[in-house]
Design an enzyme around this catalytic site. Structure first.
Site, PDB file in Angstrom:
ATOM      1  N   GLN A  96      11.054   6.602  -3.672  1.00 35.30           N
ATOM      2  CA  GLN A  96      10.199   5.666  -2.949  1.00 35.30           C
ATOM      3  C   GLN A  96      10.958   5.075  -1.767  1.00 35.30           C
ATOM      4  O   GLN A  96      12.151   4.798  -1.869  1.00 35.30           O
ATOM      5  CB  GLN A  96       9.767   4.519  -3.868  1.00 35.30           C
ATOM      6  CG  GLN A  96       9.037   4.964  -5.113  1.00 35.30           C
ATOM      7  CD  GLN A  96       8.903   3.817  -6.109  1.00 35.30           C
ATOM      8  OE1 GLN A  96       9.901   3.297  -6.590  1.00 35.30           O
ATOM      9  NE2 GLN A  96       7.672   3.421  -6.395  1.00 35.30           N
ATOM     10  N   VAL A 119       4.686  -1.304   3.133  1.00 33.10           N
ATOM     11  CA  VAL A 119       4.195   0.062   3.016  1.00 33.10           C
ATOM     12  C   VAL A 119       5.195   0.836   2.175  1.00 33.10           C
ATOM     13  O   VAL A 119       6.399   0.674   2.337  1.00 33.10           O
ATOM     14  CB  VAL A 119       4.049   0.714   4.411  1.00 33.10           C
ATOM     15  CG1 VAL A 119       3.625   2.167   4.297  1.00 33.10           C
ATOM     16  CG2 VAL A 119       3.075  -0.077   5.287  1.00 33.10           C
ATOM     17  N   GLU A 120       4.690   1.665   1.278  1.00 37.89           N
ATOM     18  CA  GLU A 120       5.537   2.559   0.489  1.00 37.89           C
ATOM     19  C   GLU A 120       5.164   3.989   0.826  1.00 37.89           C
ATOM     20  O   GLU A 120       3.994   4.329   0.922  1.00 37.89           O
ATOM     21  CB  GLU A 120       5.311   2.328  -1.009  1.00 37.89           C
ATOM     22  CG  GLU A 120       6.021   3.355  -1.886  1.00 37.89           C
ATOM     23  CD  GLU A 120       5.596   3.303  -3.349  1.00 37.89           C
ATOM     24  OE1 GLU A 120       6.154   4.089  -4.133  1.00 37.89           O
ATOM     25  OE2 GLU A 120       4.708   2.506  -3.708  1.00 37.89           O
ATOM     26  N   LEU A 121       6.170   4.830   1.001  1.00 42.51           N
ATOM     27  CA  LEU A 121       5.968   6.272   1.102  1.00 42.51           C
ATOM     28  C   LEU A 121       6.751   6.885  -0.047  1.00 42.51           C
ATOM     29  O   LEU A 121       7.895   6.499  -0.307  1.00 42.51           O
ATOM     30  CB  LEU A 121       6.460   6.814   2.439  1.00 42.51           C
ATOM     31  CG  LEU A 121       5.762   6.242   3.675  1.00 42.51           C
ATOM     32  CD1 LEU A 121       6.313   6.878   4.942  1.00 42.51           C
ATOM     33  CD2 LEU A 121       4.265   6.424   3.614  1.00 42.51           C
ATOM     34  N   ILE A 154       0.881  -1.163   0.000  1.00 39.50           N
ATOM     35  CA  ILE A 154       0.000   0.000   0.000  1.00 39.50           C
ATOM     36  C   ILE A 154       0.917   1.209   0.000  1.00 39.50           C
ATOM     37  O   ILE A 154       1.955   1.219   0.665  1.00 39.50           O
ATOM     38  CB  ILE A 154      -0.968  -0.005   1.201  1.00 39.50           C
ATOM     39  CG1 ILE A 154      -1.926   1.170   1.117  1.00 39.50           C
ATOM     40  CG2 ILE A 154      -0.226  -0.039   2.519  1.00 39.50           C
ATOM     41  CD1 ILE A 154      -3.075   1.099   2.095  1.00 39.50           C
TER      42      ILE A 154
END
Length: 192
Positions: A128, A139-141, A93
């Site tokens: 990323q 989790v990706e930010l 996500i």
């Protein structure tokens, strides 16, 4: 010779969706996962329906909900006992963030492992950062807003040539061009 292409549509309309509401995740410990989503990602616990007869929690922020469902025997369903490597090509996500550098510094301060990746397209760059929650969900930010969202129909199509003769780069990525090329070939194969 003029060739007309008739648009063929299925007789179904898309479902009347409005937006993504929530992501539901099985977790070993509601408290550990709540702590992660609150402290690391800034989610806020919200009221959950009292009719539920199982442990869980609902959290909300950024226009999306995270619904946690406790299942201490989650490992019984997972054939991988050891932690999975952080792989940007795995299910995840993703959340947009304002400052990827700050994200990395804070993750380091928390002692969290992460992997970085860069996506570049036509002079645009997306940084990323990928990491796992307590149950191994990735989790990706990122600063994904740096690459504009373009409908596939707006991309210029340039057929790929054989490896002996390279075509000039197209305005869309490899996947988009492959899809357009496949569609074009299918249209040419239509018998009249």
């Amino acid at each position: 010779m003029t060739m007309e292409i008739e648009e063929v549509s299925n007789n179904y309309e898309a479902l009347p969706l409005l937006s993504l509401n929530h992501v539901s995740l099985l977790c070993r410990s509601v408290w550990d996962s709540m702590s992660f989503y609150e402290q690391v990602l800034g989610f806020v616990p919200i009221k959950r329906p009292s009719s539920f007869k199982f442990n869980g929690a609902w959290l909300y922020n950024y226009g999306i909900g995270i619904h946690l469902i406790e299942n201490p025997s989650i490992d019984d369903f997972d054939t991988i006992v050891e932690p999975r490597p952080i792989n940007p090509k795995d299910n995840h996500i993703s959340f947009q963030c304002r400052d990827v550098g700050l994200v990395k510094r804070r993750l380091e301060d928390m002692g969290m492992k992460y992997v970085t990746a860069v996506v570049e397209d036509e002079g645009n760059r997306v940084d990323q950062v990928f990491f796992h929650d307590p149950d191994g969900y990735m989790v990706e930010l990122c600063n994904c807003e740096n690459i504009p969202i373009l409908p596939l129909s707006s991309c210029s199509f340039k057929p790929r040539l054989s490896s002996f003769n390279r075509a000039t780069p197209a305005k869309c990525g490899f996947t988009e061009n492959a899809m357009m090329e496949s569609l074009s070939m299918e249209m040419l194969n239509i018998s009249f």
